[in-house]
Design a protein around this motif. Structure first.
Motif, mmCIF file in Angstrom:
data_model
loop_
_atom_site.group_PDB
_atom_site.id
_atom_site.type_symbol
_atom_site.label_atom_id
_atom_site.label_comp_id
_atom_site.label_asym_id
_atom_site.label_seq_id
_atom_site.Cartn_x
_atom_site.Cartn_y
_atom_site.Cartn_z
ATOM 1 N N ARG A 5 0.836 -1.207 0.000
ATOM 2 C CA ARG A 5 0.000 0.000 0.000
ATOM 3 C C ARG A 5 0.870 1.257 0.000
ATOM 4 O O ARG A 5 0.548 2.248 -0.678
ATOM 5 C CB ARG A 5 -0.919 -0.014 1.225
ATOM 6 N N PHE A 6 1.980 1.238 0.756
ATOM 7 C CA PHE A 6 2.869 2.394 0.795
ATOM 8 C C PHE A 6 3.468 2.666 -0.584
ATOM 9 O O PHE A 6 3.548 3.821 -1.023
ATOM 10 C CB PHE A 6 3.985 2.166 1.813
ATOM 11 N N ILE A 7 3.881 1.619 -1.277
ATOM 12 C CA ILE A 7 4.474 1.777 -2.612
ATOM 13 C C ILE A 7 3.454 2.348 -3.587
ATOM 14 O O ILE A 7 3.758 3.272 -4.364
ATOM 15 C CB ILE A 7 5.036 0.430 -3.102
ATOM 16 N N TRP A 8 2.239 1.833 -3.571
ATOM 17 C CA TRP A 8 1.185 2.357 -4.443
ATOM 18 C C TRP A 8 0.854 3.808 -4.077
ATOM 19 O O TRP A 8 0.637 4.654 -4.950
ATOM 20 C CB TRP A 8 -0.069 1.496 -4.349
ATOM 21 N N TYR A 9 0.828 4.082 -2.792
ATOM 22 C CA TYR A 9 0.521 5.434 -2.324
ATOM 23 C C TYR A 9 1.543 6.443 -2.840
ATOM 24 O O TYR A 9 1.184 7.507 -3.375
ATOM 25 C CB TYR A 9 0.482 5.439 -0.796
ATOM 26 N N LYS A 10 2.838 6.119 -2.716
ATOM 27 C CA LYS A 10 3.886 7.035 -3.172
ATOM 28 C C LYS A 10 3.842 7.203 -4.685
ATOM 29 O O LYS A 10 4.119 8.291 -5.210
ATOM 30 C CB LYS A 10 5.265 6.527 -2.736
ATOM 31 N N GLY A 11 3.494 6.128 -5.405
ATOM 32 C CA GLY A 11 3.410 6.235 -6.851
ATOM 33 C C GLY A 11 2.289 7.162 -7.288
ATOM 34 O O GLY A 11 2.506 8.083 -8.087
ATOM 35 N N MET A 12 1.082 6.954 -6.780
ATOM 36 C CA MET A 12 -0.056 7.787 -7.177
ATOM 37 C C MET A 12 0.091 9.215 -6.665
ATOM 38 O O MET A 12 -0.334 10.162 -7.326
ATOM 39 C CB MET A 12 -1.360 7.176 -6.651
ATOM 40 N N GLN A 13 0.696 9.371 -5.508
ATOM 41 C CA GLN A 13 0.889 10.710 -4.950
ATOM 42 C C GLN A 13 1.756 11.584 -5.856
ATOM 43 O O GLN A 13 1.611 12.809 -5.887
ATOM 44 C CB GLN A 13 1.535 10.591 -3.569
#
Length: 386
Positions: A5-13
């Motif tokens: 979730r953290f990796i996806w969060y940083k990508g979309m952010q």
């Protein structure tokens, strides 16, 4: 917040197509260069003013809520620019929302990730997961640089802003689905905000080893973020047109991404590996600045690679050093010092006469501080060994 979730969060952010073109958006709206500069200054105001309060709030309240509010404010910025008339005060209002969003998420992201891993007994995995997250963020920025200019030229600025709204909403949704974990709040409910601040400062200043960790984050590791502002000028000095400048910038972010992904390979090789990476990066930049020819361009890009790796490793060392103190508050103190240091450096760089002089100054400054920290770390290690 889990690792995936953290990796996806940083990508979309960071998948914001507006990244490479918002100065052009302002210019097209008829704003002068001085007005654009004022807008950039307005963005930094809430970042500086709210850095410490948001860190305390993250430790005493709810980190997940702060990330959600941050995502909403970032989305609000691009929505305001999309639906309201392109006027100075409209852009300023958006930047105030964006700057506040940055302040709220700073420190809360790292603390939420670390405590989530610590709750599972996996805190040693922080460096790997954080590196992947930051690497993904750099890939997202690179994709934005590659495509933002083309989309703006082909379909117009509203489409770029709409894509940025969607990406920010996606990041907010990912944050909403995360689980709140705050080990400090659970163990220290009885302490006041003032105690939290004193405890964080004591952790930063009490041990020499931690002081050197913080100094590396504030000075040499922050220098790529300063040089980043001049990167388009470096590219244009080779006669590149605006479209190719976007590809240049995107390629540099990809190299930063590789540095973040490969940080785990460098980590643990030596006790002072971070400062050695800083020295390697400064030396690379010094070689480029000394000659400035196309043949030496790889050394310019290696500077970003080495410092990106150093940043991931050093963030992990800071997080691992924290025991019962407020993680977000400590991170906010470091971020505030980094922001103030950047402002001072920008003032100094304003007195230089050419882009190559700026690069030379940054290379020399980074090397000087890195060597001093290396000397101090070596002396401290010898004293502790004895």
């Amino acid at each position: 917040m889990g690792s995936i979730r953290f990796i996806w969060y940083k990508g979309m952010q960071n998948l914001l197509l507006v990244y490479p073109v918002y100065p052009l958006l302002f210019s097209k709206a008829g704003l002068s260069l001085s007005q654009i500069s004022l807008l950039l200054a307005i963005w930094s105001v809430p970042v500086v003013l709210l850095e410490i309060p948001s860190g305390v709030l993250a430790d005493r309240w709810n980190r997940r809520y702060l990330l959600i509010i941050s995502g909403v404010l970032r989305t609000l910025c691009f929505t305001i620019w999309l639906v309201l008339p392109p006027l100075f005060f409209v852009f300023a209002l958006g930047f105030l929302a964006w700057g506040t969003a940055e302040a709220l998420s700073s420190g809360a992201e790292e603390a939420l990730l670390f405590d989530s891993l610590k709750l599972e007994g996996r805190q040693e995995a922080f460096e790997t997961i954080y590196g992947r997250g930051m690497g993904t963020a750099s890939v997202a920025v690179a994709l934005s640089c590659f495509t933002g200019g083309f989309v703006a030229h082909r379909f117009g600025f509203p489409v770029v802003l709409l894509f940025s709204v969607v990406a920010s909403l996606a990041a907010t949704g990912i944050a909403m689905g995360s689980k709140e974990v705050n080990l400090y709040k659970e163990g220290r409910k009885q302490h006041s905000s003032l105690y939290l601040l004193k405890d964080a400062l004591s952790h930063i200043c009490k041990k020499r080893s931690v002081v050197y960790m913080v100094l590396l984050l504030i000075i040499p590791i922050s220098l790529p973020g300063i040089l980043d502002e001049y990167d388009p000028l470096v590219a244009s000095s080779y006669g590149l047109i605006a479209t190719h400048v976007g590809f240049w910038t995107g390629g540099r972010y990809l190299l930063e991404s590789l540095g973040a992904f490969f940080a785990r390979l460098f980590s643990g090789k030596r006790a002072n590996m971070t400062v050695l990476l800083c020295i390697a990066g400064g030396t690379s930049l010094m070689l480029y600045a000394s000659f400035g020819q196309v043949f030496f361009l790889p050394f310019y890009f290696l500077f970003y690679f080495f410092l990106s790796s150093a940043g991931v490793i050093q963030e992990n060392m800071i997080q691992q050093s924290i025991e019962n103190q407020g993680r977000s508050t400590i991170h906010s103190f470091i971020s505030l010092a980094t922001d103030l240091h950047a402002m001072l450096v920008f003032l100094l760089l304003g007195s230089l006469i050419s882009i190559m002089h700026i690069i030379l100054f940054i290379a020399f400054y980074g090397l000087l501080v890195s060597f001093l920290v290396f000397k101090g770390q070596t002396k401290t290690n010898k004293m502790e060994f004895q």
